[in-house]
Design an enzyme around this catalytic site. Structure first.
Site, PDB file in Angstrom:
ATOM      1  N   LYS A   1     -28.593  24.763  -5.560  1.00 29.70           N
ATOM      2  CA  LYS A   1     -27.225  24.520  -5.464  1.00 29.70           C
ATOM      3  C   LYS A   1     -26.808  24.653  -6.782  1.00 29.70           C
ATOM      4  O   LYS A   1     -25.593  25.211  -7.259  1.00 29.70           O
ATOM      5  CB  LYS A   1     -27.265  22.896  -5.126  1.00 29.70           C
TER       6      LYS A   1
ATOM      7  N   ARG B   1     -25.665  15.130  -7.058  1.00 31.95           N
ATOM      8  CA  ARG B   1     -26.058  15.682  -6.104  1.00 31.95           C
ATOM      9  C   ARG B   1     -27.614  16.111  -6.170  1.00 31.95           C
ATOM     10  O   ARG B   1     -27.764  16.753  -7.299  1.00 31.95           O
ATOM     11  CB  ARG B   1     -25.477  16.884  -5.691  1.00 31.95           C
TER      12      ARG B   1
ATOM     13  N   HIS C   1     -26.860  17.766  11.475  1.00 29.06           N
ATOM     14  CA  HIS C   1     -28.067  17.809  10.977  1.00 29.06           C
ATOM     15  C   HIS C   1     -29.159  18.397  11.956  1.00 29.06           C
ATOM     16  O   HIS C   1     -29.897  19.337  11.728  1.00 29.06           O
ATOM     17  CB  HIS C   1     -28.730  16.300  10.710  1.00 29.06           C
TER      18      HIS C   1
ATOM     19  N   CYS D   1     -59.388  41.925  14.505  1.00 24.88           N
ATOM     20  CA  CYS D   1     -58.806  41.350  15.832  1.00 24.88           C
ATOM     21  C   CYS D   1     -58.709  40.006  16.065  1.00 24.88           C
ATOM     22  O   CYS D   1     -58.617  39.444  17.040  1.00 24.88           O
ATOM     23  CB  CYS D   1     -59.771  41.958  16.863  1.00 24.88           C
TER      24      CYS D   1
HETATM   25  P1  ADP Z   1     -26.646  18.153   0.848  1.00 27.54           P
HETATM   26  O1  ADP Z   1     -27.720  18.871  -0.002  1.00 27.54           O
HETATM   27  O2  ADP Z   1     -27.339  17.189   1.615  1.00 27.54           O
HETATM   28  O3  ADP Z   1     -25.438  19.150   1.422  1.00 27.54           O
HETATM   29  P2  ADP Z   1     -24.541  17.716  -1.514  1.00 27.54           P
HETATM   30  O4  ADP Z   1     -24.952  17.518  -2.456  1.00 27.54           O
HETATM   31  O5  ADP Z   1     -24.324  19.060  -1.090  1.00 27.54           O
HETATM   32  O6  ADP Z   1     -25.691  17.320  -0.277  1.00 27.54           O
HETATM   33  O7  ADP Z   1     -23.463  16.624  -1.137  1.00 27.54           O
HETATM   34  C1  ADP Z   1     -23.230  16.331   0.191  1.00 27.54           C
HETATM   35  C2  ADP Z   1     -21.810  16.259   0.690  1.00 27.54           C
HETATM   36  O8  ADP Z   1     -21.009  15.842  -0.366  1.00 27.54           O
HETATM   37  C3  ADP Z   1     -21.477  17.545   0.704  1.00 27.54           C
HETATM   38  O9  ADP Z   1     -20.664  17.764   2.078  1.00 27.54           O
HETATM   39  C4  ADP Z   1     -20.728  17.892  -0.280  1.00 27.54           C
HETATM   40  O10 ADP Z   1     -19.657  19.234  -0.026  1.00 27.54           O
HETATM   41  C5  ADP Z   1     -19.900  16.529  -0.873  1.00 27.54           C
HETATM   42  N1  ADP Z   1     -19.651  16.544  -2.084  1.00 27.54           N
HETATM   43  C6  ADP Z   1     -20.671  16.712  -3.121  1.00 27.54           C
HETATM   44  N2  ADP Z   1     -20.131  16.702  -4.268  1.00 27.54           N
HETATM   45  C7  ADP Z   1     -18.750  16.797  -4.115  1.00 27.54           C
HETATM   46  C8  ADP Z   1     -17.714  16.754  -5.156  1.00 27.54           C
HETATM   47  N3  ADP Z   1     -17.888  16.868  -6.215  1.00 27.54           N
HETATM   48  N4  ADP Z   1     -16.418  16.635  -4.602  1.00 27.54           N
HETATM   49  C9  ADP Z   1     -16.401  16.447  -3.224  1.00 27.54           C
HETATM   50  N5  ADP Z   1     -17.498  16.628  -2.444  1.00 27.54           N
HETATM   51  C10 ADP Z   1     -18.703  16.766  -2.805  1.00 27.54           C
HETATM   52 MG    MG Z   2     -24.609  20.415   0.737  1.00 31.16          MG
END
Ligand code: ADP
Ligand code: MG
Ligand code: MG
Length: 948
Positions: A96, A166, A528, A905
């Site tokens: 990410k 995240r 999921h 085999c």
């Molecule tokens: P995952 O790995 O479980 O997808 P993420 O870190 O991508 O977790 O985040 C989960 C959710 O939160 C996602 O839908 C993502 O788009 C949203 N999200 C994460 N960071 C932001 C942000 N800075 N602004 C708005 N939404 C966010």
């Molecule tokens: Mg995500």
């Protein structure tokens, strides 16, 4: 906060990591100029600083993999003020983080932020679960930069900066770890947010989400506790949807949430934003070792990662009203591979709302009507991303008051069918080359294309209960299980279960893995359940909303009927149909794209691929799948069918050679006909026939009742049968009287089998069918064994030729299996008199490890769990141990006979990693079960391409 920014910004302004300041920094500058006015100067400034630094460390010409600025650097910035990471840094920044940096660099609208490295996570654990010294300092400095770039302040009562925290490891693990949104809100800054946005409903919606997520993720307060408080508020305001609760209600809700928090944590919700940030970072590190994350890694075979990175990113608000929203999409259809933008979005929602399956999202297509400009922009981004990554992407985005932000991109998980189609299409679109296409398709995923599907002609009269989304193809038939635990338990009992849930969550992964199919009643194509099922190639129907599940009762109802644990249901993952009963299935056909990929594979591979088949039907199928011969035709299976087993038993019971020969004579015609059938099916391709291998004990009945029946049938006294069966009993049958040892004691068995082979061959020649038998003597350990049996075999060949008056040359090769470690050691002297070797790696593994194949499950799971063994050695070849014997056997064998043909085999012949090994050491061919033939062909091509 604002003051602090000033003081620190000079010192901390992010640095470009690249050692080639000319290259990507210009891209960043361009982007910086477009987005951030104040940042331009600063960015240029720091670029120089880093350039100096890397020159000092001789970094100028360092390869991409070594583009690490400072060894102890824990935080990497991305944004208009400079981007330090790129897509090559996945190991360090997580998938990410690396891609957020990358997307920023190519000019996509990404909210700025920074990434804490995976190394830091490893250090957190090494240090006994303590944040490494200096980390929070670095974080503070980067927060200051972020404040500068966004012109907002963390915790401000005027215009607060909010961030998400995240997780993100090098390999994506959908939903397995935690994310916290809207961090930085407290009782003061929430009012600041009201001021800044003029939208108090939104501000309190963000705040209640933070308290909920923070409580849940960081403090372990169960989500249900918050849900209950939410329900109470909804009830009070007489509404059902989250979005209908007015501003005042959300204010009340925040108070109620803080109360829930206090009650379960025993402390106040932290008001200090940096305290929130520190605790959240630590929680993400901790989520790396959460049970579900560990399970997911185990089930998906993910090993060798250091930990998760942490991404701290400026929030984009999808929950600011009806002009805002959030969504997820694939750049191509992940089920079929079709080149269409494919996804879902929700208006006025934030992050997890889409994936959690709480509200059923709208297909991304409908976005045209909602905001055509944003839709168009997304389509452009799709093209740009695919061109950049040359791969199908899975993206996350948010629209804040009509402005689009990209929040994530990664290689999209897809089904085997989609994988093949996308690779072929991308070659056509000139995005990738043929070789790249071959390398990119996970060989194991081809299994999905070879699975049966429901018979369409039976569909018309089928009892279709409901229709959901075709989330992951496949045709699953089983009985419903209503919890993950139940699914695991019943699957262990050997039952085929369908996991039936409202929605699945990461805790359910074990149950999902155990089930033959997954059915959910809410959630979309990117829920999921759908994402995980597709990743595993498991059949899944999602969002079948007509189905009402009652977990407590263990039933589901649909259309006024109720079904329980005993009812069979069929799931069609390609159409989304849920069908009552067991719908018949039909064999698959190879699609055009599949055939094309196979042709490419054949072009690049050098390793031969044969099949293990004992019956004409299997042989024919394997030939259709591209097998170039039979590498292992087991003869014992031929003795079980119909009345053959009677003659076989007579033979075993015989007390004299004459009696034995008489019984064998009855078996001869059967064997001969079997071989004719197989030769016919293989149309001139080589067929390696293994002489009888298992201990005779396996052919006689063990229960008294059965023995009595056998006595009656054969017209002999029961006692005789019983004592003979007892005599045959061995303490270690796998080490006992089997393989070539049988032919040493009872040469008449060998003679009958060889006679059948030769008679069949001559018969075929006379019928103008080309037959290429190879006779394989199993379990040889010494040269003398093989020498004796080879002589015997040749004698029979001569005998039959004479009887049949057959004078032309008959080219029948005689070889042996190498499956006893001694044979690998003595390979040279055995090879001197053998035409071929075939490694029987099942027995070789058993005998090298000293693990009984039949009892291994009593301890092997513990070995795998504790990573004493990286994988089941009976599934994937143990290269460092057993592999050495294979290599030694090959090298020494070729020393003894430079024309020796060598194959494998065992089960390993169809395992991609083992195939790669076989290619590397230089075997002539692998042989595997018919359904794995295409997999082996592809894996062999991949090995050849990687090797070059
Ligand atoms: P995952 O790995 O479980 O997808 P993420 O870190 O991508 O977790 O985040 C989960 C959710 O939160 C996602 O839908 C993502 O788009 C949203 N999200 C994460 N960071 C932001 C942000 N800075 N602004 C708005 N939404 C966010
Ligand atoms: Mg995500
Ligand atoms: Mg998450």
């Amino acid at each position: 906060m604002a003051k602090k920014t000033k003081k620190t910004s000079k010192k901390v302004a992010p640095k470009k990591s690249t050692t080639k300041p000319g290259g990507s920094s210009s891209r960043v500058k361009k982007k910086g100029a477009a987005k951030v006015h104040a940042g331009g100067l600063n960015a240029r400034h720091t670029t120089k600083k880093v350039a100096r630094k890397s020159a000092r460390s001789g970094g100028r010409s360092a390869p991409a993999a070594d583009r690490r600025p400072r060894k102890d650097k824990m935080v990497f910035y991305f944004g208009g003020l400079g981007t330090e990471g790129d897509t090559s840094m996945k190991q360090l920044l997580g998938g990410k983080g690396a891609n957020l940096a990358d997307m920023t660099s190519i000019g996509l609208p990404v909210p700025p932020g920074f990434t804490i490295t995976t190394d830091t996570c490893a250090r957190y654990y090494e240090g006994g679960k303590r944040l490494p010294h200096g980390l929070m300092n670095e974080v503070h400095q980067h927060m200051a930069t972020l404040e500068k770039e966004t012109a907002k302040q963390f915790g401000s009562d005027e215009n607060p900066l909010l961030v998400s925290v995240r997780s993100g490891a090098a390999v994506s693990m959908p939903g397995m770890m935690d994310t916290i949104l809207n961090l930085g809100l407290n009782d003061t800054s929430v009012e600041g947010l009201v001021k800044a946005t003029g939208n108090s409903r939104f501000a309190y919606d963000a705040y209640r989400r933070l308290i909920n997520m923070f409580g849940d993720v960081v403090m372990g307060v169960h989500h249900d506790k918050f849900e209950a408080a939410f329900d109470a508020v909804k009830l009070r305001y007489g509404v059902t949807l989250d979005t209908e609760v007015p501003s005042d209600g959300l204010r009340e809700l925040c108070d109620a949430y803080k109360e829930v928090y206090r009650a379960h944590v025993g402390d106040e919700f932290p008001q200090n934003p940096f305290k929130q940030l520190e605790l959240a970072i630590e929680a993400v590190f901790k989520s790396w070792h959460a049970d579900r994350a560990v399970s997911y890694r185990r089930l998906s075979g993910i090993v060798g990662l250091k930990g998760t990175a942490v991404n701290v990113q400026t929030m984009a608000y999808g929950n600011m009203g009806d002009d805002s929203g959030t969504g997820v999409a694939f750049t191509r259809n992940p089920s079929t591979g079709e080149n269409e933008f494919y996804g879902e979005f929700l208006v006025n929602a934030q992050g997890e709302d889409v994936v959690a399956g709480i509200r059923t999202p709208r297909p991304v297509d409908e976005m045209k009507n909602w905001n055509a400009r944003v839709y168009k922009q997304l389509i452009e981004i799709k093209k740009k991303l695919e061109k950049h990554y040359r791969e199908m992407q899975d993206i996350e985005f948010t629209i804040e008051r009509g402005k689009l932000y990209m929040l994530q991109t990664r290689t999209g998980k897809r089904t085997g069918g989609a994988s093949v189609r996308i690779a072929c299409d991308m070659v056509k679109e000139k995005l990738i080359t043929e070789k790249q296409a071959v390398l990119r398709i996970p060989a194991n995923d081809l299994t999905q294309l070879l699975l049966p599907s429901f018979d369409p002609s039976k569909k018309a009269s089928a009892d279709i209960l409901a229709r959901g989304l075709p989330a992951s193809p496949g045709a699953a038939v089983g009985r419903p299980a209503f919890t993950a635990e139940e699914a695991v338990e019943r699957a262990l009992q050997g039952e085929q279960v369908i996991l039936v849930r409202r929605e699945t969550s990461p805790e359910d992964v074990d149950g999902m893995h155990s089930a033959v199919g997954i059915l959910t009643s809410t959630g979309g194509m990117t829920s999921h359940a759908a994402v995980v099922a597709r990743g595993w190639g498991k059949c899944c129907v999602a969002g079948a909303s007509a189905i009402d599940i009652n977990v407590a009762a263990g039933t589901f109802s649909v259309g006024g009927r109720t079904f329980g644990r005993q009812d069979l249901i069929s799931l069609d993952g390609s159409t989304g149909e849920v069908i009552h009963g067991n719908l018949p299935r039909i064999e698959p056909k190879m699609s055009g794209d599949f055939a094309k990929v196979m042709r490419w594979a054949d072009k690049y591979r050098t390793l031969g691929v044969r099949t293990n088949a004992d019956a004409p039907k299997d042989a024919a199928r394997a030939r259709d799948f591209g097998a170039e011969g039979i590498g292992l035709c087991r003869t014992e299976h031929m003795f079980f069918e119909g009345d053959r087993i009677r003659s076989m038993r007579e033979m075993i019971l015989a007390e004299s050679k004459e009696e034995r020969e008489a019984a064998l004579a009855k078996l001869l015609p059967y064997q001969r006909d079997d071989f004719i059938g197989i030769f016919e099916a293989m149309k001139g391709l080589p067929v390696t026939i293994r002489l009888l291998d298992p201990p005779l004990h396996e052919f006689v009945p063990h229960e008294e009742e059965m023995q009595r029946e056998m006595a009656m049938r054969l017209g002999v006294p029961f006692e005789k049968i019983r004592s003979r069966v007892m005599m045959l009993q061995e303490s270690n049958p796998m080490l006992g009287h089997r393989g070539c040892r049988l032919s040493i004691t009872y040469p008449e068995i060998l003679r009958m089998q060889v006679r059948a082979i030769v008679e069949a061959t001559i018969e075929c020649v006379r019928r103008k069918i080309k037959a290429m038998p190879e006779i394989m003597i199993p379990l040889v350990g010494t040269r003398a064994e093989f020498e004796l049996l080879r002589r015997e075999t040749e004698a029979v060949i001569r005998e039959v030729k004479a009887e049949e008056d057959y004078t032309p040359r008959l080219d029948i090769k005689i070889g042996t299996m190498i499956e006893v470690p001694r044979a690998a050691l003595a390979a040279k002297e055995i090879a001197e008199i053998a035409d071929f070797f075939s490694f029987g790696t099942n027995d070789l593994t058993q005998l090298t490890f000293g693990y009984s194949r039949d009892d291994v499950n009593t301890f092997l799971p513990d070995y795998i769990r504790q990573e004493i063994l990286p994988a089941d050695p009976f599934g994937t070849l143990d290269q460092s141990g057993v592999g050495q014997l294979v290599e030694m056997g090959l090298v020494r064998g070729r020393e003894g006979n430079d024309k020796l043909k060598v194959g494998i085999c065992g089960e390993h012949g169809g395992d991609p990693a083992s195939v790669e090994f076989c290619h590397r050491i230089g075997l002539d061919y692998v042989s595997c079960s018919p359904f794995r033939v295409p997999i082996a062909r592809l894996a062999a091509a991949q090995a050849a391409l990687r090797g070059n």
